[in-house]
Design a protein around this motif. Structure first.
Motif, PDB file in Angstrom:
ATOM      1  N   MET A  54     108.455  69.905 100.586  1.00  0.00           N
ATOM      2  CA  MET A  54     107.972  70.299  99.263  1.00  0.00           C
ATOM      3  C   MET A  54     106.906  69.260  98.933  1.00  0.00           C
ATOM      4  SD  MET A  54     109.691  72.945  98.616  1.00  0.00           S
ATOM      5  CE  MET A  54     109.270  73.267  96.887  1.00  0.00           C
ATOM      6  N   MET A  55     105.586  70.023  98.693  1.00  0.00           N
ATOM      7  CA  MET A  55     104.619  69.140  98.388  1.00  0.00           C
ATOM      8  C   MET A  55     103.634  70.247  97.596  1.00  0.00           C
ATOM      9  SD  MET A  55     103.732  66.230 101.108  1.00  0.00           S
ATOM     10  CE  MET A  55     103.597  67.577 102.670  1.00  0.00           C
ATOM     11  N   PRO A  56     102.661  69.484  96.439  1.00  0.00           N
ATOM     12  CA  PRO A  56     101.661  70.381  96.026  1.00  0.00           C
ATOM     13  C   PRO A  56     100.394  70.604  97.108  1.00  0.00           C
ATOM     14  CG  PRO A  56     101.685  68.290  95.116  1.00  0.00           C
ATOM     15  CD  PRO A  56     102.620  68.389  95.976  1.00  0.00           C
ATOM     16  N   GLY A  57      99.767  71.623  96.814  1.00  0.00           N
ATOM     17  CA  GLY A  57      98.542  72.257  97.528  1.00  0.00           C
ATOM     18  C   GLY A  57      98.929  72.771  98.650  1.00  0.00           C
ATOM     19  N   ILE A  58      99.543  72.283  99.620  1.00  0.00           N
ATOM     20  CA  ILE A  58     100.148  72.734 100.803  1.00  0.00           C
ATOM     21  C   ILE A  58     101.426  72.205 101.153  1.00  0.00           C
ATOM     22  CG2 ILE A  58      98.018  73.299 101.930  1.00  0.00           C
ATOM     23  CD1 ILE A  58      97.994  70.907 103.788  1.00  0.00           C
ATOM     24  N   ASP A  59     102.253  72.789 101.685  1.00  0.00           N
ATOM     25  CA  ASP A  59     103.653  72.370 101.994  1.00  0.00           C
ATOM     26  C   ASP A  59     103.462  71.550 103.467  1.00  0.00           C
ATOM     27  OD1 ASP A  59     104.061  74.152 103.919  1.00  0.00           O
ATOM     28  OD2 ASP A  59     105.073  75.545 102.740  1.00  0.00           O
ATOM     29  N   GLY A  60     104.708  70.807 103.787  1.00  0.00           N
ATOM     30  CA  GLY A  60     104.709  70.295 104.981  1.00  0.00           C
ATOM     31  C   GLY A  60     104.833  70.959 106.168  1.00  0.00           C
ATOM     32  N   LEU A  61     105.125  72.278 106.184  1.00  0.00           N
ATOM     33  CA  LEU A  61     104.814  73.255 107.332  1.00  0.00           C
ATOM     34  C   LEU A  61     103.301  73.449 107.526  1.00  0.00           C
ATOM     35  CD1 LEU A  61     107.494  75.909 106.788  1.00  0.00           C
ATOM     36  CD2 LEU A  61     107.592  73.941 108.406  1.00  0.00           C
ATOM     37  N   ALA A  62     102.543  73.833 106.379  1.00  0.00           N
ATOM     38  CA  ALA A  62     101.238  74.052 106.758  1.00  0.00           C
ATOM     39  C   ALA A  62     100.419  72.771 107.325  1.00  0.00           C
ATOM     40  CB  ALA A  62     100.484  74.461 105.385  1.00  0.00           C
ATOM     41  N   LEU A  63     100.716  71.549 106.693  1.00  0.00           N
ATOM     42  CA  LEU A  63     100.125  70.495 106.914  1.00  0.00           C
ATOM     43  C   LEU A  63     100.573  69.945 108.293  1.00  0.00           C
ATOM     44  CD1 LEU A  63      98.873  67.519 106.229  1.00  0.00           C
ATOM     45  CD2 LEU A  63     100.887  66.920 105.718  1.00  0.00           C
ATOM     46  N   ILE A  64     101.666  70.170 108.832  1.00  0.00           N
ATOM     47  CA  ILE A  64     102.080  70.001 110.457  1.00  0.00           C
ATOM     48  C   ILE A  64     101.103  71.018 111.278  1.00  0.00           C
ATOM     49  CG2 ILE A  64     103.726  70.049 112.018  1.00  0.00           C
ATOM     50  CD1 ILE A  64     105.824  69.028 110.164  1.00  0.00           C
ATOM     51  N   ALA A  65     100.832  72.040 110.910  1.00  0.00           N
ATOM     52  CA  ALA A  65     100.311  73.163 111.443  1.00  0.00           C
ATOM     53  C   ALA A  65      98.653  72.817 111.632  1.00  0.00           C
ATOM     54  CB  ALA A  65     100.416  74.407 111.194  1.00  0.00           C
ATOM     55  N   GLU A  66      98.204  72.167 110.469  1.00  0.00           N
ATOM     56  CA  GLU A  66      96.701  71.735 110.477  1.00  0.00           C
ATOM     57  C   GLU A  66      96.731  70.581 111.272  1.00  0.00           C
ATOM     58  OE1 GLU A  66      94.045  73.050 109.396  1.00  0.00           O
ATOM     59  OE2 GLU A  66      95.258  74.927 108.672  1.00  0.00           O
ATOM     60  N   ILE A  67      97.559  69.813 111.311  1.00  0.00           N
ATOM     61  CA  ILE A  67      97.403  68.316 112.000  1.00  0.00           C
ATOM     62  C   ILE A  67      97.534  68.713 113.551  1.00  0.00           C
ATOM     63  CG2 ILE A  67      98.562  66.329 112.665  1.00  0.00           C
ATOM     64  CD1 ILE A  67      99.404  66.002 109.602  1.00  0.00           C
ATOM     65  N   ARG A  68      98.264  69.473 113.940  1.00  0.00           N
ATOM     66  CA  ARG A  68      98.376  69.980 115.451  1.00  0.00           C
ATOM     67  C   ARG A  68      97.189  70.695 115.962  1.00  0.00           C
ATOM     68  NH1 ARG A  68     101.863  66.667 117.228  1.00  0.00           N
ATOM     69  NH2 ARG A  68     104.116  67.015 116.932  1.00  0.00           N
ATOM     70  N   ARG A  69      96.287  70.997 115.065  1.00  0.00           N
ATOM     71  CA  ARG A  69      95.220  71.672 115.415  1.00  0.00           C
ATOM     72  C   ARG A  69      93.964  70.540 115.793  1.00  0.00           C
ATOM     73  NH1 ARG A  69      96.341  75.459 111.127  1.00  0.00           N
ATOM     74  NH2 ARG A  69      97.176  77.448 112.042  1.00  0.00           N
TER      75      ARG A  69
END
Length: 348
Positions: A54-69
């Motif tokens: 739970m974070m503002p802007g993008i949540d942890g799921l979206a952040l992990i998906a972006e990092i994996r790219r």
């Protein structure tokens, strides 16, 4: 070992930072803003990440998906921090690329053990990557060394041919350089151009199998002597045939076919048009141009202009028209090749 912490709660960041340091991870960067953390991940290669859900802007799921790219982040361990009742989030995190989980409230002993295990996993990954990079470098060095040794052997074989036929002189080197120019103009790959250059040095290797009285005859050949001389193409092919070396296989191809003609009037097999491999068609032009511009015991050297005109006039008959056109486009560059050896239009 570099660790990236992402959590919008400063207390959690402080606690997780202390946890990481107690687990033996000294280099820790913390971010409350997931987008800033993502930007930093683009600039810095982290070895381990802990990401809150739970974070503002993008949540942890979206952040992990972006990092994996991102490049180099396919196998970096990423830990998702969730609450106990967020089982569906855990499943989604696994789909997004999470490696492990920490649940709130965080059990310090369990978390410390998990981080140590993930740090050890990453350390082994880094060692394997470094080992793979080292092996790749060693293979590249060995390949280059082998290629250099192969080229040296070929150059020495070319010298042996020159010793057998003194009239050849610098002919082999000039033909090889001209052949490379033509291959480049025809749009061939750098690897092919280099292979062709080395292989063309052996286009007359078959002359080793001819008797001295034939090689050194000062006058014109009789019909029978001409047939015997033409056999050097087949002899060269036999000498080089069956090699595991890519370059020597190409040299065998050239040795056999560099006297074939576009209209089928050449020798030894009377191949027509594209039935002659490109290497033979290229060396045919390079060989004739140098032979015409070189002095021989039985003839004077032609001027470069006259020899170039001969190539153009015989395009579509003796020579592949595309190769003849490439020769005309590279003509002045080819003339300069003579500066490195005996110039075209002089004694060989």
């Amino acid at each position: 070992m570099k660790l990236l912490l992402v959590d919008d709660n400063p207390s959690n960041l402080f606690m997780l930072g202390k946890l990481a340091q107690s687990s033996g991870i000294a280099d820790v960067q913390s971010f409350r803003d997931p987008l800033q953390a993502l930007d930093e991940a683009r600039r810095t290669r982290f070895d381990l990440m802990i990401v809150d859900y739970m974070m503002p802007g993008i949540d942890g799921l979206a952040l992990i998906a972006e990092i994996r790219r991102l490049p180099d982040y396919a196998d970096v361990p990423i830990v998702m921090v969730t609450t106990v009742d967020q089982r569906e989030i855990c499943y989604a995190a696994l789909e997004a690329g999470a490696t492990d989980f920490l649940t709130k409230p965080v059990d310090m002993a369990e978390a410390k053990a998990r981080l140590r295990n993930l740090a050890l996993l990453r350390e082994m990954q880094n060692k394997l990557r470094d080992r793979a990079d080292w092996l790749q470098t060693e293979v590249r060095k060995a390949t280059q060394e082998r290629a250099g040794l192969e080229e040296e052997i070929i150059l020495r074989l070319a010298r042996a041919v020159e010793r057998r036929d003194p009239a050849i002189g610098s002919h082999l080197l000039r033909v090889a350089r001209t052949a490379r120019e033509l291959a480049e103009e025809l749009g061939q790959s750098e690897q092919y151009c280099q292979d062709l250059y080395v292989a063309a040095l052996m286009h007359d290797i078959g002359k080793i199998g001819l008797p001295d009285d034939l090689l050194n005859k000062p006058g014109a050949y009789t019909d029978d002597e001409r047939r015997r001389m033409q056999a050097h193409t087949l002899i060269g092919g036999e000498i080089l045939d069956g090699s595991r070396s890519r370059v020597i296989r190409l040299a065998a191809e050239i040795a056999e076919t560099h006297h074939e003609a576009w209209d089928g009037s050449g020798y030894p097999r009377g191949l027509k048009e594209a039935a002659t491999p490109l290497s033979g068609r290229i060396v045919a032009v390079a060989d004739v141009f140098d032979a015409l511009t070189s002095e021989r015991p039985y003839k004077a050297a032609w001027s470069a202009e006259d020899a170039a005109r001969y190539i153009a006039d015989h395009a579509g008959r003796q020579f592949d028209p595309d190769v003849a056109k490439a020769f005309s486009l590279r003509y002045f560059r080819i003339l300069r090749l003579g500066e490195a050896g005996a110039p075209f239009g002089t004694a060989a």
